[in-house]
Design an enzyme around this catalytic site. Structure first.
Site, PDB file in Angstrom:
ATOM      1  N   LYS A  27       0.839  -1.206   0.000  1.00  0.00           N
ATOM      2  CA  LYS A  27       0.000   0.000   0.000  1.00  0.00           C
ATOM      3  C   LYS A  27       0.872   1.252   0.000  1.00  0.00           C
ATOM      4  O   LYS A  27       0.660   2.172  -0.803  1.00  0.00           O
ATOM      5  CB  LYS A  27      -0.923  -0.026   1.223  1.00  0.00           C
ATOM      6  N   ARG A  97      -3.561   2.889   8.536  1.00  0.00           N
ATOM      7  CA  ARG A  97      -3.864   1.590   7.913  1.00  0.00           C
ATOM      8  C   ARG A  97      -2.599   0.745   7.772  1.00  0.00           C
ATOM      9  O   ARG A  97      -1.514   1.260   7.557  1.00  0.00           O
ATOM     10  CB  ARG A  97      -4.478   1.797   6.525  1.00  0.00           C
ATOM     11  N   GLY A 106      -8.218  -7.659   4.153  1.00  0.00           N
ATOM     12  CA  GLY A 106      -9.093  -7.757   5.314  1.00  0.00           C
ATOM     13  C   GLY A 106      -8.449  -8.405   6.524  1.00  0.00           C
ATOM     14  O   GLY A 106      -9.105  -8.632   7.538  1.00  0.00           O
ATOM     15  N   MET A 108      -5.779  -7.334   8.366  1.00  0.00           N
ATOM     16  CA  MET A 108      -5.242  -6.508   9.439  1.00  0.00           C
ATOM     17  C   MET A 108      -6.108  -5.272   9.667  1.00  0.00           C
ATOM     18  O   MET A 108      -7.128  -5.092   9.034  1.00  0.00           O
ATOM     19  CB  MET A 108      -3.799  -6.186   9.148  1.00  0.00           C
ATOM     20  N   ARG A 350      -3.524  -1.723  -6.198  1.00  0.00           N
ATOM     21  CA  ARG A 350      -2.651  -2.905  -6.081  1.00  0.00           C
ATOM     22  C   ARG A 350      -3.033  -3.855  -7.203  1.00  0.00           C
ATOM     23  O   ARG A 350      -4.127  -3.745  -7.761  1.00  0.00           O
ATOM     24  CB  ARG A 350      -2.822  -3.581  -4.726  1.00  0.00           C
ATOM     25  N   HIS A 466     -16.068  -9.575   1.561  1.00  0.00           N
ATOM     26  CA  HIS A 466     -15.017 -10.455   2.075  1.00  0.00           C
ATOM     27  C   HIS A 466     -15.118 -11.848   1.458  1.00  0.00           C
ATOM     28  O   HIS A 466     -14.133 -12.392   0.955  1.00  0.00           O
ATOM     29  CB  HIS A 466     -15.143 -10.536   3.598  1.00  0.00           C
ATOM     30  N   SER A 776      14.260 -43.285 -14.241  1.00  0.00           N
ATOM     31  CA  SER A 776      13.098 -42.489 -13.866  1.00  0.00           C
ATOM     32  C   SER A 776      13.090 -42.430 -12.340  1.00  0.00           C
ATOM     33  O   SER A 776      13.049 -43.469 -11.679  1.00  0.00           O
ATOM     34  CB  SER A 776      11.819 -43.133 -14.394  1.00  0.00           C
ATOM     35  N   CYS A 843       8.909 -39.649 -12.039  1.00  0.00           N
ATOM     36  CA  CYS A 843       7.521 -40.091 -12.164  1.00  0.00           C
ATOM     37  C   CYS A 843       6.814 -40.180 -10.809  1.00  0.00           C
ATOM     38  O   CYS A 843       5.680 -40.612 -10.731  1.00  0.00           O
ATOM     39  CB  CYS A 843       7.427 -41.408 -12.913  1.00  0.00           C
ATOM     40  N   TYR A 863      12.456 -34.963 -18.694  1.00  0.00           N
ATOM     41  CA  TYR A 863      10.997 -34.811 -18.582  1.00  0.00           C
ATOM     42  C   TYR A 863      10.514 -35.010 -17.143  1.00  0.00           C
ATOM     43  O   TYR A 863      11.233 -35.559 -16.312  1.00  0.00           O
ATOM     44  CB  TYR A 863      10.269 -35.807 -19.500  1.00  0.00           C
TER      45      TYR A 863
END
Ligand code: PEP
Ligand code: MG
Length: 888
Positions: A27, A97, A106, A108, A350, A466, A776, A843, A863
C-alpha cells in the site's frame, strides 16, 4: 547514519517509490508511486516494515528518535493540508492503515477519522458547516478505535447503533440525524468507560500512537497468522503503517466511496468493474452494510443508478485513472477511491486478485493489446492456479432445481452438505465430507472454514465483499449476496423465497459462474481447454525445455493426458491391469501355483489380456514415448481375502480351501513395502516379467508391422538397489524382447531402464547406468526410503510435523530438495558419468508439483511425468522454470 523509518508522500513529492514494496509494504509503495505519477492521493507518510521487525525484536519497543521522526513528518503533512492535527478550529484528521509486502485483504486493522474529540469535533463542524457529517465521523472513530486499539467487543457499540435506528424507525445509518449521532457518541463513550473501566482517549497524540501500536500489533493477531500460514508469507516480513490525511466520502450526497477493478476479476473481461456507495466511508462497501451501486451504466440492472449516471465528471476522471494505472502498472489493478464534494481521491491501488479464468484471459489480452510480452503473460499465471480451470463445471444439460440466485462471485461448481459455521465446515471436512458453508456474510474469522468447504454461499455482500474476494483468492466457488435466502443460525437452516427449508446436512449445489443455488447434487462436465487457455498454453510450450509426460495406466487415462498436452507416458503401472475382474483369478492362480509349470499355465491366460492393454496404450499415444513398468507391488496385495474368494479359487485350482489358505498365510509379510516387491519379484518369479516383456513387445511389433507405427517401447524395472539385480533382469528381458522381434520380423528398437527409488540406487547410479538406458526417479519411494517414513502410515503423524513446523511441508507433496533432492542430483550426476546421454525423468507425485518441477529443470532432467489433470500445471511450471532461469 541513523536508519530512516518514515517516508513521506503527497503534494507531488515522495520519499519512497513503487519499487520499495519490501520496505513500505504494497500500500505504501503504491501510494508513493501514484503520487509520483500525478494521481490525486491524499498526502501522508509510511512507517516501514523494518520498523515493525525492530518493534518485535525489541519486545514491542520503538527505536530511539522515532517519536521525533514521526513528529517531523506529521508537521510536513499539516503543512501540505494547511490544517493542524488536534487543532480546535481546523483539525487535521488521519487514517491509519496497515499494508504488508504481500496483500492480505481484510486481515489486518484500520482506524479512520483519528484526531477527533469533543473539542475538535466542533472545529470539524465549523469547517465543514455539516454537523451530521462531523458527528457521524466521530461515532465511526469511536467504534473503530475501541475495537481495533482498545480491544473492546465491537458488537457492544453495534448493538447501541441498532437500538438507536430501531427507536428512530429507520433502516440505514444515513437516515440518522446529527443529533442522533451526537447522542450516540455520548453513549458510545459511556459504554467504553463502563466496559473497559477507562476513558476513551481524547488526546490526538495518544490516539495516533495507540493506532500505530495496534496496526503493528495486528501483524501477530491469530487471523493474520493463519492467513500467512495458508499463503506461505514469512512472519519476519512485517507490516508497514500508513498514516494519511482523511478525505471524506460521508459529507453528503455529493460524496462517495468505492472499490473497483480495472478489469472484471471473475471473468477477466476488459471492462471497468466496481461498486460504490453515496455518502459513505471506508469499509462500508466491503462490509456489505448497504447494497452498493455499480460503477458503469452498462452494469445498472435497473435497481440503483451507477456512478456514471450520478457523478459523470468523477466517473470520467476515474476512467482516465483506470487507463493511466493499467498503462503504468501493466496489470489489472484493484483500487479504492473516495469522492469528497465532487473531488476524486485515490486511496489505494494494487495488482488485483483474480480467478484463474480471469488470470489467463487478462494475460492473453494484455499481450494482444501490446501491454506485456508473451513471456510476462506466461509468468503472470501461477501454475497451481490452473487447477481451477482443469476441473469440471456444471453440466449445462443437467436438470437443475434453482432455489435462489445470488452474485457469481467466484466461478466453478460445488456440491456438498450444508453447514452454517466455519467450525462445522472444518469438522466435517476432517471426516471426509464435502460441505458448502452458508453464512449471512463472512469475516476473516471464517477463513479456516472457507478453506475446508467446497463452496461458499452468503446472503449479504457484493462482488467485493469479504466472501467474494477471499473465495476468488482460494479458487473456491462462491455465490455471494444471495438476498433470496433467509439464514437462521439458531435453527441451523435457511429458507428460500418460496418457503422451502434447507437444513444442516441437506445437499445443495452452487454455480459460482452464474450465482445459482440448486437443490441436491447436479452433475458436472469436463473443462474447456481451447480459447484463451489454449493460446496461453501454446506460448507456454514455446518457452519450456522440460518435456511433460503423464502417469497413465489405461487408454482412457492416456486420452485425457493427451488432451491436456502430455507428450508421452512416463509411468504405466502394470499392476493396475492385474486387478480387472476378468483376470484377477488368473493372477491369483499364478501367484499360488506350486511350480514353474503351474505359474506359466496361469500366465499364459494373462498374456493376451496384457498384450491388449499395451496395444490400446500405444494406439492412444500414436508413437509418443511410453514407459511401461514391470510388476512392482508385493504379491500378497492380489491375494483372495474373504472365505468366498478362497473357496472360488480353490475350485479353479483344484486344491482344498485349507491348503490354499495356508499358502495365502505363507505369503503374508511384516513389512511389505520393504519386502518381496519390485525387481525382487522378477528375480524370484522370472516368468512374470517374461510374460510382461513378451506382451509389450508383441503389441508394439504388431503396430509397427501392421500399422506403420514408430514405437520405441521403454521397459522399466522397479526398485533396483544393486546393479546386479538390473544386470540379471535386463539380460533376461532383452532375450525375450529379441525373440519376439525376430519372430515378428518388425524393425523396432526398445529401451530398458530402471527406476531410481532407493538411496543405494542413487548413490551407485554410475554402476547402475552401465545396465540402464534411462532412469526415472521414483520420488514417492525415494522419499519413503530416504526419510524412513512409511507412505501408508505417515498420515498419522506427518500433519503434526508440518503444523509444528518441524518440516516446512509434506515431503510426499513437495520434493524435499535438500535431502531427497540431493539424492536425485547425485543420481543424475553419477548416471551421466557413465552414460552421458542417459535419458532422465521423474515419475513420483512430485512430477506435477511446481516447486519440484523447477528443481527438476535445474538438474537438467529430460521430462517430468504426472497425473493427467496436472499436465497443464506441469507444462506451465516448466515454462516458469525456463523463464526464471533466463531472468536470473
Ligand atoms: C515412486 O515410487 O515414486 C513411483 C512412481 O512408484 P509408485 O508410486 O508406484 O511406488
Ligand atoms: Mg515406487
Amino acid at each position: 547514519m541513523a536508519v530512516k523509518y518514515v517516508y513521506f508522500f503527497g503534494a507531488g513529492q515522495t520519499e519512497g517509490n513503487g519499487g520499495m514494496r519490501n520496505l513500505l509494504g504494497g500500500k505504501g509503495a503504491n501510494l508513493a508511486e501514484m503520487t509520483a505519477i500525478g494521481l490525486p492521493v491524499p498526502p501522508g507518510f509510511t512507517l516501514t516494515t523494518e520498523l515493525c521487525t525492530e518493534f518485535y525484536r525489541n519486545n514491542r519497543h520503538y527505536p530511539e528518535g522515532l517519536q521525533q521522526e514521526v513528529a517531523d513528518h506529521l508537521a510536513r503533512l499539516e503543512q501540505a493540508m494547511e490544517k493542524k492535527f488536534g487543532d480546535p478550529d481546523n483539525p487535521l484528521l488521519l487514517s491509519v492503515r496497515s499494508g504488508s509486502r504481500a496483500s492480505m485483504p481484510g486481515m489486518m486493522d484500520t482506524v479512520l477519522n483519528l484526531g477527533l474529540n469533543d473539542v475538535t469535533v466542533q472545529g470539524l463542524i465549523a469547517g465543514s458547516g455539516n454537523p451530521r457529517f462531523a458527528w457521524d465521523s466521530y461515532r465511526r472513530f469511536i467504534q473503530m478505535y475501541s475495537d481495533v486499539v482498545m480491544g473492546m467487543d465491537s458488537d457492544l457499540l453495534e448493538d447501541i447503533l441498532e437500538q438507536t435506528k430501531e427507536l428512530r424507525g429507520v433502516k440505514l445509518d444515513t437516515e440518522l440525524t446529527a443529533e442522533d449521532l451526537r447522542q450516540l457518541v455520548i453513549r458510545f463513550k459511556n459504554k467504553v468507560q463502563e466496559t473497559l473501566g477507562r476513558q476513551f482517549p481524547s488526546d490526538p497524540e495518544e490516539q495516533l500512537w495507540g493506532a500505530i501500536n495496534a496496526v503493528f500489533g495486528s501483524w501477530m493477531n491469530p487471523r493474520a497468522v493463519t492467513y500467512r500460514k495458508l499463503n506461505n508469507i514469512p512472519a519476519d516480513w512485517g507490516t508497514a503503517v500508513n498514516v494519511q490525511a482523511m478525505v471524506f466520502g460521508n459529507m453528503g450526497n455529493d460524496c462517495a466511496t468505492g472499490v473497483a477493478f480495472t478489469r472484471n476479476p471473475s471473468t477477466g473481461e476488459n471492462r471497468f468493474f466496481g461498486e460504490f456507495l453515496l455518502n459513505a466511508q471506508g469499509e462500508d462497501v466491503v462490509a456489505g452494510i448497504r447494497t452498493p451501486q455499480p460503477i458503469d451504466k452498462a452494469s445498472n440492472d435497473g435497481h440503483l443508478p451507477s456512478l456514471e449516471e450520478v457523478m459523470p465528471a468523477c466517473y470520467e476522471q476515474l476512467l482516465q485513472i483506470r487507463s493511466t494505472l493499467e498503462q503504468h502498472y501493466r496489470d489489472m489493478q484493484d483500487i479504492e477511491f473516495t469522492i469528497e464534494k465532487d473531488h476524486l481521491y485515490m486511496l489505494q491501488t494494487r495488482n488485483g486478485k483474480r480467478t484463474a479464468k480471469a488470470a489467463v484471459k487478462i494475460a492473453v489480452d494484455m499481450v494482444l493489446e501490446g501491454l506485456i510480452s508473451k513471456q510476462e503473460a506466461v509468468l503472470r499465471v501461477a501454475p497451481e492456479q490452473l487447477d481451477q480451470l482443469l476441473h469440471p463445471s456444471l453440466d449445462p444439460k443437467a436438470d437443475k432445481d434453482v432455489v435462489a440466485t445470488g452474485l457469481p462471485a467466484s466461478p466453478g461448481a460445488a456440491s456438498g452438505e450444508i453447514v452454517f459455521s466455519a467450525e462445522d465446515a472444518e469438522e466435517a471436512a476432517k471426516l471426509g465430507l464435502k460441505v458448502v458453508l452458508v453464512r449471512i456474510e463472512t469475516s476473516p474469522e471464517d477463513i479456516h472454514g472457507m478453506h475446508a468447504a467446497q463452496g461458499i454461499l452468503t446472503a449479504r455482500g457484493g462482488m467485493t465483499s469479504h466472501a467474494a474476494v477471499v473465495a476468488r483468492g482460494m479458487g473456491k466457488c462462491c455465490v455471494a449476496g444471495c438476498g433470496g435466502i433467509k439464514v437462521d443460525y439458531k435453527a441451523q437452516q435457511f429458507t428460500d423465497e418460496s418457503g422451502q427449508v434447507f437444513k444442516r446436512g441437506d445437499v445443495i449445489t452452487l454455480d459460482g459462474s452464474t450465482g445459482e443455488v440448486m437443490k441436491g447434487l447436479v452433475p458436472t462436465v469436463e473443462p474447456e481447454l481451447t480459447g484463451d487457455f489454449g493460446q496461453l498454453m501454446e506460448w507456454v510450450d514455446e518457452f519450456r525445455r522440460l518435456r511433460v509426460r503423464a502417469n497413465a495406466d489405461t487408454p482412457n487415462d492416456a486420452a485425457v493426458a493427451r488432451q491436456f498436452g502430455a507428450e508421452g507416458i512416463g509411468l504405466c503401472r502394470t499392476e493396475h491391469m492385474f486387478f480387472e475382474a476378468d483376470r484377477i483369478m488368473a493372477v491369483r492362480e499364478m501367484i499360488l501355483a506350486d511350480d514353474v509349470e503351474g505359474r506359466k499355465r496361469a500366465l499364459s491366460k494373462i498374456l493376451p489380456m496384457q498384450k491388449g492393454d499395451f496395444l490400446g496404450l500405444f494406439q492412444e499415444m500414436k508413437g509418443l514415448p511410453v514407459t511401461i513398468r514391470l510388476l512392482d507391488p508385493p504379491l500378497h496385495e492380489f491375494l483372495p481375502h474373504t472365505r468366498r474368494e478362497i473357496d472360488e479359487l480353490a475350485a479353479v485350482m483344484n486344491v482344498s480351501a485349507e491348503v490354499l489358505q495356508q499358502k495365502v498365510d505363507h505369503l503374508h509379510e511384516v513389512n511389505p513395502m520393504l519386502g518381496h516387491r519390485g525387481c525382487r519379484l522378477g528375480i524370484t518369479f522370472p516368468e512374470i516379467y517374461d510374460m510382461q516383456v513378451q506382451a509389450i513387445m508383441e503389441a508394439a511389433c504388431t503396430l509397427v508391422r501392421e500399422e506403420n507405427y514408430e514405437i520405441v517401447p521403454e521397459i522399466m524395472i522397479p526398485l533396483v538397489g544393486h546393479v546386479n539385480e538390473l544386470k540379471l533382469l535386463r539380460n533376461r528381458a532383452s532375450r525375450v524382447a529379441d525373440e519376439v522381434v525376430l519372430r515378428s520380423g518388425a524393425k523396432i528398437d526398445y529401451l530398458i531402464g530402471t527406476m531410481i527409488e532407493l538411496p543405494r540406487a542413487a548413490l551407485t547410479a554410475h554402476e547402475i547406468a552401465e545396465e540402464a538406458e534411462f532412469f526415472s526417479f521414483g520420488t514417492n519411494d525415494l522419499t519413503q526410503t530416504t526419510f524412513g517414513l512409511s507412505r501408508d502410515d505417515a498420515g498419522k503423524f506427518l500433519p503434526f510435523y508440518v503444523q509444528r513446523e518441524l518440516l516446512p511441508c509434506d515431503p510426499f507433496v513437495m520434493l524435499d530438495q535438500s535431502g531427497v533432492g540431493e539424492l536425485v542430483r547425485i543420481g543424475c550426476e553419477k548416471g551421466r558419468q557413465t552414460r552421458p546421454n542417459i535419458k532422465l525423468g521423474i515419475c513420483g507425485e512430485h512430477g506435477g508439483e511446481p516447486s519440484s518441477i523447477i528443481f527438476c529443470h535445474r538438474l537438467g532432467l529430460d521430462y517430468v511425468s504426472c497425473s493427467p489433470y496436472r499436465v497443464p500445471i506441469a507444462r506451465l511450471a516448466a515454462a516458469h522454470a525456463a523463464l526464471l532461469e533466463k531472468k536470473a
